[in-house]
Design an enzyme around this catalytic site. Structure first.
Site, PDB file in Angstrom:
ATOM      1  N   HIS A 163       0.951  -1.326   0.011  1.00 52.54           N
ATOM      2  CA  HIS A 163      -0.080   0.141  -0.079  1.00 52.54           C
ATOM      3  C   HIS A 163       0.846   1.253  -0.170  1.00 52.54           C
ATOM      4  CE1 HIS A 163      -1.597   3.327   2.409  1.00 52.54           C
ATOM      5  NE2 HIS A 163      -2.824   3.220   1.902  1.00 52.54           N
ATOM      6  N   GLU A 176       1.319   3.968  -2.564  1.00 52.14           N
ATOM      7  CA  GLU A 176       1.284   5.573  -2.412  1.00 52.14           C
ATOM      8  C   GLU A 176       2.479   6.293  -2.604  1.00 52.14           C
ATOM      9  OE1 GLU A 176       0.483   5.945   2.181  1.00 52.14           O
ATOM     10  OE2 GLU A 176       1.951   7.104   2.223  1.00 52.14           O
TER      11      GLU A 176
HETATM   12  C1  6PG Z   1      -0.670   5.746   5.727  1.00 57.65           C
HETATM   13  C2  6PG Z   1       0.621   6.166   5.623  1.00 57.65           C
HETATM   14  C3  6PG Z   1       1.349   6.183   6.591  1.00 57.65           C
HETATM   15  C4  6PG Z   1       2.498   7.201   6.778  1.00 57.65           C
HETATM   16  C5  6PG Z   1       3.687   6.892   5.545  1.00 57.65           C
HETATM   17  C6  6PG Z   1       4.562   7.957   5.429  1.00 57.65           C
HETATM   18  O1  6PG Z   1      -0.783   4.636   5.275  1.00 57.65           O
HETATM   19  O2  6PG Z   1      -1.558   6.149   6.814  1.00 57.65           O
HETATM   20  O3  6PG Z   1       1.187   5.354   4.633  1.00 57.65           O
HETATM   21  O4  6PG Z   1       1.593   5.136   7.003  1.00 57.65           O
HETATM   22  O5  6PG Z   1       2.111   8.359   6.282  1.00 57.65           O
HETATM   23  O6  6PG Z   1       4.263   5.810   6.159  1.00 57.65           O
HETATM   24  O7  6PG Z   1       5.594   7.328   4.826  1.00 57.65           O
HETATM   25  P1  6PG Z   1       6.979   8.195   4.489  1.00 57.65           P
HETATM   26  O8  6PG Z   1       7.244   9.104   5.470  1.00 57.65           O
HETATM   27  O9  6PG Z   1       7.797   7.177   3.911  1.00 57.65           O
HETATM   28  O10 6PG Z   1       6.515   9.177   3.055  1.00 57.65           O
END
Ligand code: 6PG
Length: 485
Positions: free
Chosen positions: A189, A193
């Site tokens: 996921h 993202e």
């Molecule tokens: C989520 C996000 C969360 C977090 C990321 C940020 O699903 O809610 O993915 O887990 O915001 O891990 O990741 P980075 O700091 O690596 O961009």
């Protein structure tokens, strides 16, 4: 003694606090503990004020004592050693059949190890992805649990109760699979993202720096895109970011240093793809794009000595914007196709029976990559649960056919103008490679055999039969072994 807590939560940072409030809103009594006790007090006096079924504890012993049996304890702490440290402290206080849940962004091999270690001690373990940020945790996240399946009935109602729901009321939460499967799916996921965010940034770069659209105009463009096939959380927030102004009235986004951070989940996805030999090119390019952005000082210096075309795109604005939209959609389809390829391969490696349509449903709401588009992926797997690749599903075949020209034009415009589009262009190369019956790997094999006698297979002989040619006439006829990694 009053009512025992239904579940306990350790770690009162933003995600932890919001999950507690969400669970409590759904009628569950929640015990809370934080390593820094003052944070627990602050929470009880502030966000959880007046909630007598949110029970604070200042020692782990007290915390465990407030829990109904079998005890369910959710950790919302930093991934890594902190999780192991809490597990070590909790185990002596627990009994067989109690459950520990890790809701952080743990690396999935750690979750596999912890599930197995705790099973030997009679303690149940779940490693779960929780996505949706602060708002999701509070109002309905996407929850991706995996681990020891015996544990699932203990928290199924709580998790599905607090999770986001799609239009028909289905929760964005279901059992993913054994060991680290839940954290694995969360890792994918997050990789997706990274890809989605990078593609949007590329479209922004093309339309803002290339075509010269203002942030107000971009606000309108993203608002319009959010009404159609690209309808998603990330497009929605991008729309809003375009409109947000700094104190001097200028778009805030223009004041932000162009140096991306990352916490590791995208990198893990890339490493996983390389280990299994699955070409997840878009996500890996998205990770590298963050790495390149982080070389800010080097880039500034390089920009003074290396020249290139003027970053200018000209032409029919409406058509160029529509092309960019289709380029984004086509690249996104490739990215999800690649993510699913990787999940399929890892599932095979680990003996996990992943429900691919179910995963799309879990991501359909609540999480950061939530989108209307995921409904189409769910439909594709409903039509054919054994679907080899999203790109060959009839719906996606037709969307790609519709978007292809626009995608090529967008990448060509960007390349000509010297605007980097690593995600969109690598996705296009992957697409062209994937749809090619024949690739130039015949030459590659010839080269390998030429310099290292690595052998090759022939198109006029059955696969698995290997040949070596003495290309120079001076080499020997002995070939090297044909092992593969
Ligand atoms: C989520 C996000 C969360 C977090 C990321 C940020 O699903 O809610 O993915 O887990 O915001 O891990 O990741 P980075 O700091 O690596 O961009």
């Amino acid at each position: 003694m009053g009512k025992k807590a239904d579940i306990g939560l350790i770690g009162l940072a933003v995600m932890g606090q919001n999950l507690v409030l969400n669970m409590n809103d759904h009628g569950y009594a929640v015990a809370v503990y934080n390593r820094t006790a003052s944070k627990t007090e602050e929470f009880l006096q502030d966000a959880a004020k007046g909630r007598d079924t949110v029970i604070g504890a200042h020692t782990l012993e007290d915390f465990v004592g407030t829990l109904a049996k079998p005890r369910k304890i959710m950790l919302m702490v930093k991934a890594g050693d902190v999780v192991d440290s809490f597990i070590d402290q909790l185990v002596p206080l627990l009994e067989k059949g109690d459950l520990i849940i890790d809701g952080g962004n743990s690396h999935y091999p750690d979750t596999t190890r912890r599930t197995r270690d705790l099973r030997e001690k009679g303690i149940l373990y779940i490693g779960t992805g929780v996505s949706g940020g602060e708002e999701g945790a509070r109002r309905g996240p996407s929850i991706m649990p995996g681990g020891n399946e015996e544990a699932w009935p203990l928290v199924k109602d709580i998790f599905q109760g607090i999770a986001a729901k799609v239009e028909d009321g289905s929760p964005c939460c279901d059992w993913v699979g054994q060991d680290g499967a839940g954290h694995y799916v969360k890792m994918i996921h997050n990789g997706i993202e990274y890809g989605d965010m990078q593609m949007i940034c590329e479209a922004y770069d093309v339309l803002h720096n290339g075509l010269g659209l203002t942030h107000d105009e971009l606000h309108e463009v993203f608002a319009e895109w959010n009404e159609g096939e690209l309808d998603s959380f990330l497009i929605e927030i991008t729309r809003d970011i375009m409109k947000t102004l700094d104190t001097d009235g200028k778009p805030l986004v223009t004041k932000i240093l162009d140096k991306a951070g990352q916490k590791g989940t995208g990198k893990w996805t890339g490493i996983n793809s390389l280990e299994l030999g699955v070409p997840v090119t878009l996500i890996v390019e998205a990770v590298y794009a963050r790495c390149l952005s982080a070389l800010k000082h080097e880039r500034v210096a390089a920009s003074r000595v290396i020249s290139g075309p003027e970053k200018k795109i000209e032409g029919d604005r409406k058509a160029i914007i529509e092309d960019a939209r289709k380029a984004l959609l086509a690249s996104k389809i490739v990215s999800y196709a690649q993510g699913y390829m990787l999940m399929r391969e890892t599932a095979k490696e680990n003996g996990w029976d992943l429900n691919y349509g179910g995963i799309a449903l879990m991501w359909r709401g609540g999480c950061i990559i939530r989108s209307v588009f995921l409904g189409k992926i769910k439909d594709a797997f409903d039509r054919n649960p054994a679907l080899q690749n999203l790109l060959v599903d009839p719906y996606f075949v037709s969307v790609m056919a519709d978007c292809q020209g626009a995608w090529r034009r967008t990448v060509a415009r960007a390349v000509t103008a010297g605007i980097p589009v690593p995600a969109m262009s690598s996705a296009l190369s992957f697409f062209d490679g994937y749809r090619s019956e024949r690739l130039p790997a015949n030459l590659l094999q010839a080269q390998r055999d030429y310099f290292g006698a690595h052998t090759y297979e022939r198109i006029d002989r059955p696969e698995g039969e290997f040949f070596h040619t003495n290309w120079t006439g001076t080499g020997g006829n002995v070939s090297s072994s044909t092992y593969q990694v």
